[in-house]
Design a protein around this motif. Structure first.
Motif, PDB file in Angstrom:
ATOM      1  N   GLN A 277       0.816  -1.157   0.008  1.00  0.00           N
ATOM      2  CA  GLN A 277      -0.051  -0.092  -0.022  1.00  0.00           C
ATOM      3  C   GLN A 277       0.828   1.413  -0.213  1.00  0.00           C
ATOM      4  O   GLN A 277       0.822   2.165   1.087  1.00  0.00           O
ATOM      5  CB  GLN A 277      -0.813  -0.255   1.075  1.00  0.00           C
ATOM      6  N   ALA A 278       1.837   1.300  -0.961  1.00  0.00           N
ATOM      7  CA  ALA A 278       2.810   2.290  -0.932  1.00  0.00           C
ATOM      8  C   ALA A 278       2.521   3.129  -2.156  1.00  0.00           C
ATOM      9  O   ALA A 278       1.959   2.824  -3.322  1.00  0.00           O
ATOM     10  CB  ALA A 278       4.279   1.890  -1.103  1.00  0.00           C
ATOM     11  N   VAL A 279       3.049   4.533  -1.985  1.00  0.00           N
ATOM     12  CA  VAL A 279       2.920   5.354  -3.380  1.00  0.00           C
ATOM     13  C   VAL A 279       4.117   5.042  -4.302  1.00  0.00           C
ATOM     14  O   VAL A 279       5.191   4.515  -3.810  1.00  0.00           O
ATOM     15  CB  VAL A 279       2.924   6.861  -2.769  1.00  0.00           C
ATOM     16  N   LEU A 280       3.655   4.918  -5.247  1.00  0.00           N
ATOM     17  CA  LEU A 280       4.764   4.754  -6.549  1.00  0.00           C
ATOM     18  C   LEU A 280       5.150   5.924  -7.168  1.00  0.00           C
ATOM     19  O   LEU A 280       4.384   6.726  -7.690  1.00  0.00           O
ATOM     20  CB  LEU A 280       3.990   3.664  -7.542  1.00  0.00           C
ATOM     21  N   LEU A 281       6.460   6.323  -7.262  1.00  0.00           N
ATOM     22  CA  LEU A 281       7.091   7.564  -7.916  1.00  0.00           C
ATOM     23  C   LEU A 281       7.894   6.924  -8.984  1.00  0.00           C
ATOM     24  O   LEU A 281       8.372   5.763  -8.869  1.00  0.00           O
ATOM     25  CB  LEU A 281       7.608   8.473  -7.117  1.00  0.00           C
ATOM     26  N   TYR A 282       8.208   7.889 -10.127  1.00  0.00           N
ATOM     27  CA  TYR A 282       9.164   7.677 -11.182  1.00  0.00           C
ATOM     28  C   TYR A 282      10.112   8.677 -11.174  1.00  0.00           C
ATOM     29  O   TYR A 282       9.981   9.822 -11.006  1.00  0.00           O
ATOM     30  CB  TYR A 282       8.369   7.410 -12.467  1.00  0.00           C
ATOM     31  N   SER A 283      11.160   8.252 -11.532  1.00  0.00           N
ATOM     32  CA  SER A 283      12.312   9.316 -12.042  1.00  0.00           C
ATOM     33  C   SER A 283      12.940   9.143 -13.383  1.00  0.00           C
ATOM     34  O   SER A 283      12.997   8.033 -13.819  1.00  0.00           O
ATOM     35  CB  SER A 283      13.674   9.314 -11.112  1.00  0.00           C
ATOM     36  N   PRO A 284      12.680  10.156 -14.300  1.00  0.00           N
ATOM     37  CA  PRO A 284      12.170  11.308 -14.094  1.00  0.00           C
ATOM     38  C   PRO A 284      10.597  11.366 -13.632  1.00  0.00           C
ATOM     39  O   PRO A 284      10.132  10.753 -14.121  1.00  0.00           O
ATOM     40  CB  PRO A 284      12.535  12.184 -15.240  1.00  0.00           C
ATOM     41  N   PRO A 285      10.392  12.382 -13.076  1.00  0.00           N
ATOM     42  CA  PRO A 285       8.801  12.693 -12.646  1.00  0.00           C
ATOM     43  C   PRO A 285       7.948  12.866 -13.986  1.00  0.00           C
ATOM     44  O   PRO A 285       8.342  13.550 -14.888  1.00  0.00           O
ATOM     45  CB  PRO A 285       8.631  13.573 -11.565  1.00  0.00           C
ATOM     46  N   SER A 286       6.666  12.881 -13.765  1.00  0.00           N
ATOM     47  CA  SER A 286       5.750  13.163 -14.983  1.00  0.00           C
ATOM     48  C   SER A 286       5.791  14.475 -15.470  1.00  0.00           C
ATOM     49  O   SER A 286       5.819  14.714 -16.757  1.00  0.00           O
ATOM     50  CB  SER A 286       4.426  12.709 -14.478  1.00  0.00           C
ATOM     51  N   CYS A 287       6.211  15.548 -14.654  1.00  0.00           N
ATOM     52  CA  CYS A 287       6.082  16.941 -15.042  1.00  0.00           C
ATOM     53  C   CYS A 287       7.175  16.981 -16.043  1.00  0.00           C
ATOM     54  O   CYS A 287       7.157  18.106 -16.838  1.00  0.00           O
ATOM     55  CB  CYS A 287       6.364  17.650 -13.588  1.00  0.00           C
ATOM     56  N   ILE A 288       8.225  16.461 -16.089  1.00  0.00           N
ATOM     57  CA  ILE A 288       9.241  16.675 -17.079  1.00  0.00           C
ATOM     58  C   ILE A 288       9.483  15.536 -17.951  1.00  0.00           C
ATOM     59  O   ILE A 288      10.497  15.270 -18.862  1.00  0.00           O
ATOM     60  CB  ILE A 288      10.873  16.988 -16.513  1.00  0.00           C
ATOM     61  N   GLY A 289       8.792  14.255 -17.691  1.00  0.00           N
ATOM     62  CA  GLY A 289       9.019  12.884 -18.169  1.00  0.00           C
ATOM     63  C   GLY A 289       8.481  13.361 -19.675  1.00  0.00           C
ATOM     64  O   GLY A 289       9.221  12.502 -20.477  1.00  0.00           O
ATOM     65  N   GLN A 290       7.852  13.874 -19.999  1.00  0.00           N
ATOM     66  CA  GLN A 290       7.351  14.303 -21.529  1.00  0.00           C
ATOM     67  C   GLN A 290       8.549  14.849 -22.451  1.00  0.00           C
ATOM     68  O   GLN A 290       8.267  14.830 -23.436  1.00  0.00           O
ATOM     69  CB  GLN A 290       6.324  15.651 -21.390  1.00  0.00           C
ATOM     70  N   TRP A 291       9.506  15.320 -21.732  1.00  0.00           N
ATOM     71  CA  TRP A 291      10.567  15.943 -22.542  1.00  0.00           C
ATOM     72  C   TRP A 291      11.876  15.056 -22.588  1.00  0.00           C
ATOM     73  O   TRP A 291      12.937  15.312 -22.981  1.00  0.00           O
ATOM     74  CB  TRP A 291      11.186  17.343 -21.832  1.00  0.00           C
ATOM     75  N   ARG A 292      11.751  13.664 -22.102  1.00  0.00           N
ATOM     76  CA  ARG A 292      12.873  12.805 -22.090  1.00  0.00           C
ATOM     77  C   ARG A 292      13.281  12.609 -23.486  1.00  0.00           C
ATOM     78  O   ARG A 292      14.785  12.680 -23.798  1.00  0.00           O
ATOM     79  CB  ARG A 292      12.411  11.501 -21.598  1.00  0.00           C
ATOM     80  N   LYS A 293      12.505  12.461 -24.495  1.00  0.00           N
ATOM     81  CA  LYS A 293      13.038  12.274 -25.652  1.00  0.00           C
ATOM     82  C   LYS A 293      13.989  13.402 -26.298  1.00  0.00           C
ATOM     83  O   LYS A 293      15.002  13.187 -27.031  1.00  0.00           O
ATOM     84  CB  LYS A 293      11.929  12.021 -26.984  1.00  0.00           C
ATOM     85  N   ILE A 294      13.396  14.641 -25.999  1.00  0.00           N
ATOM     86  CA  ILE A 294      14.393  15.848 -26.212  1.00  0.00           C
ATOM     87  C   ILE A 294      15.717  15.763 -25.986  1.00  0.00           C
ATOM     88  O   ILE A 294      16.724  16.098 -26.461  1.00  0.00           O
ATOM     89  CB  ILE A 294      13.584  17.179 -25.923  1.00  0.00           C
ATOM     90  N   PHE A 295      15.708  15.427 -24.453  1.00  0.00           N
ATOM     91  CA  PHE A 295      17.086  15.287 -23.759  1.00  0.00           C
ATOM     92  C   PHE A 295      17.981  14.110 -23.880  1.00  0.00           C
ATOM     93  O   PHE A 295      19.031  14.045 -23.949  1.00  0.00           O
ATOM     94  CB  PHE A 295      16.789  15.756 -22.313  1.00  0.00           C
ATOM     95  N   ASP A 296      17.303  13.127 -24.478  1.00  0.00           N
ATOM     96  CA  ASP A 296      18.236  12.086 -24.648  1.00  0.00           C
ATOM     97  C   ASP A 296      18.739  12.155 -26.072  1.00  0.00           C
ATOM     98  O   ASP A 296      19.861  11.227 -26.207  1.00  0.00           O
ATOM     99  CB  ASP A 296      17.127  10.724 -24.904  1.00  0.00           C
ATOM    100  N   ASP A 297      18.309  13.014 -26.779  1.00  0.00           N
ATOM    101  CA  ASP A 297      19.106  13.397 -28.066  1.00  0.00           C
ATOM    102  C   ASP A 297      20.171  14.302 -27.934  1.00  0.00           C
ATOM    103  O   ASP A 297      20.846  14.675 -28.863  1.00  0.00           O
ATOM    104  CB  ASP A 297      18.131  13.745 -29.106  1.00  0.00           C
ATOM    105  N   GLN A 298      20.553  14.842 -26.517  1.00  0.00           N
ATOM    106  CA  GLN A 298      21.464  15.821 -26.384  1.00  0.00           C
ATOM    107  C   GLN A 298      22.770  14.984 -26.076  1.00  0.00           C
ATOM    108  O   GLN A 298      22.852  13.832 -25.614  1.00  0.00           O
ATOM    109  CB  GLN A 298      20.977  16.881 -25.319  1.00  0.00           C
TER     110      GLN A 298
END
Length: 449
Positions: A277-298
């Protein structure tokens, strides 16, 4: 028109000194050309050599094979402008990435490309210059001209140094330095290639803490501050500035689950969060996860800064959520560091920083989890799972599958992490068995504490 290749004698000192003055003017305020080099060979070993005056040295047949005839070889190292700190490193990384793309197409497609690192003796981080060795199987000079024209389009402060290797009649290797000046190919230096022993530590290791594994939030933040050409970089900075500094963990446990792609992280994190019954979090968080592809190409320095700042954003969420319930985190700092180390260091496993090196230590200003679990499966099992998923691979996923040495370096870096270290979990059995193993480790850890 074909012609016989005849090695030339070194330039007279009076002429060489004048040309060197001109070259320094062309390269200022960039760093001078490096004096030592680490060349990555096809078997992932490194051959080290220096440029110096004529003198005795033990021959290295590996160098003769790559730098001598038949064919021609060229070195290109990207300098870092002096006195500009982080901004200069970012510009050099961008030039290096652009150079890599261009050296794989057009007139260079017939050439072999090897990673080359220029460095100064003593291991200073600011003395590292990343680059390439281009091995042209032909004897002509068209490649040199194409390289000079390519380099002339680079920013002057980060314009790569071009060297051409040549063997004389006695088989002695020389490197000639070239620049393009007013449409003329101008030789501005000549030095003998001298094999040298491999240093105890990979020359790029001191560079890691400013290019791939950032020791605190401010170091990562400084990188994105230089990336004004990426609109999303400012958005990331604005979001991280909204997070409180030096946050503290709440009374409930925080558990991070790490692992390569296709090791079952998604399945396990969801199952564990439901069981506890734990909270599940992700890194990077969703607020910047949408930009992963942009920074993965850097370039790596920008990409790792993005993921590092994402870790600090997640830390803010962890601090809040762990006051109310247990927290499970899908990847955190260990991933950022392991991939950064494996990407930046040329060579094989033997060239990783030794155990207990500072690069494996958790940042002092980042919230620390209570437990880190590393899911592992065999390379064959992981490859099969990737094929079964049928999803488009990220660049890192493709590299992990195609390059076994890269995968081994990532895994070895994970295992050397300290404070907290990673507890390995064999994720090959059924989902239920893996879940029960993970839950047993969690109970054992917190029952003992």
């Amino acid at each position: 028109m074909a012609f016989a290749r005849r090695p030339r004698a070194p330039l007279p000192l009076w002429l060489l000194s004048g040309r060197l003055r001109a070259w320094r003017g062309l390269c200022a305020p960039a760093m001078a050309p490096p004096s030592c080099f680490a060349l990555e060979l096809t078997d992932c070993t490194l051959a080290h050599f220096a440029l110096g005056a004529e003198g005795g040295s033990v021959p290295d047949p590996r160098l003769s094979e790559l730098l001598g005839p038949p064919g021609r070889s060229y070195s290109l190292c990207v300098p870092v402008a002096a006195g500009d700190g982080c901004g200069a490193r970012v510009r050099a990384a961008r030039v290096h990435q652009s150079l890599q793309h261009q050296l794989r197409r057009g007139p260079f497609q017939r050439c072999q490309l090897h990673r080359l690192l220029g460095y100064c003796p003593g291991g200073q981080a600011e003395g590292v210059q990343r680059g390439f060795l281009l091995r042209d199987p032909s004897e002509g000079q068209d490649t040199r001209r194409a390289l000079l024209e390519l380099l002339s389009r680079c920013q002057e402060a980060a314009r790569p140094h071009l060297g051409e290797f040549e063997a004389d009649s006695q088989g002695v290797l020389w490197q000639r330095a070239w620049v393009l000046q007013e449409s003329r190919q101008l030789q501005v230096g000549c030095a003998r290639v001298l094999p040298i022993p491999e240093p105890p530590l990979h020359p790029a290791v001191p560079h890691l803490l400013s290019s791939a594994v950032f020791r605190d939030l401010d170091a990562a933040r400084a990188v994105l501050e230089t990336c004004t050409s990426i609109p999303e970089a400012q958005a990331v900075l604005d979001l991280v500035d909204q997070c409180p500094r030096q946050v503290q963990k709440g009374k409930f446990p925080v558990i991070v689950i790490e692992g390569l792609d296709a090791t079952g992280k998604t399945t396990v994190t969801h199952a564990v969060s439901e069981s506890l019954q734990a909270v599940l979090l992700y890194s990077p968080p969703s607020c910047i996860g949408q930009w992963r592809k942009i920074f993965d190409d850097q370039p790596t320095i920008i990409k790792r800064a993005f993921y590092s700042l994402g870790n600090y954003m997640v830390a803010s969420e962890i601090a809040k959520e762990s006051t109310r319930s247990p927290v499970i985190v899908d990847r955190f700092w260990h991933s950022t560091a392991a991939y950064g180390i494996a990407t930046e260091l040329s060579g094989g496993l033997q060239h990783l920083p030794p155990a207990h090196h500072p690069v494996y230590q958790w940042p002092g200003d980042l919230l620390k989890p209570d437990l880190v679990l590393l899911l592992t499966v065999s390379p064959e099992e992981r490859a099969q799972r990737l094929r079964d998923r049928g999803l488009e691979q990220t660049r890192e996923e493709a590299e992990l599958e195609a390059n076994s040495v890269f995968r081994q370096k990532v895994e070895a870096s994970y295992r050397r992490m300290e404070n907290p270290r990673c507890l390995q979990v064999d994720a090959s059995p059924s989902r239920e068995e893996v879940l029960q193993t993970v839950l047993r480790l969690i109970r054992a850890t917190f029952n003992d504490s």
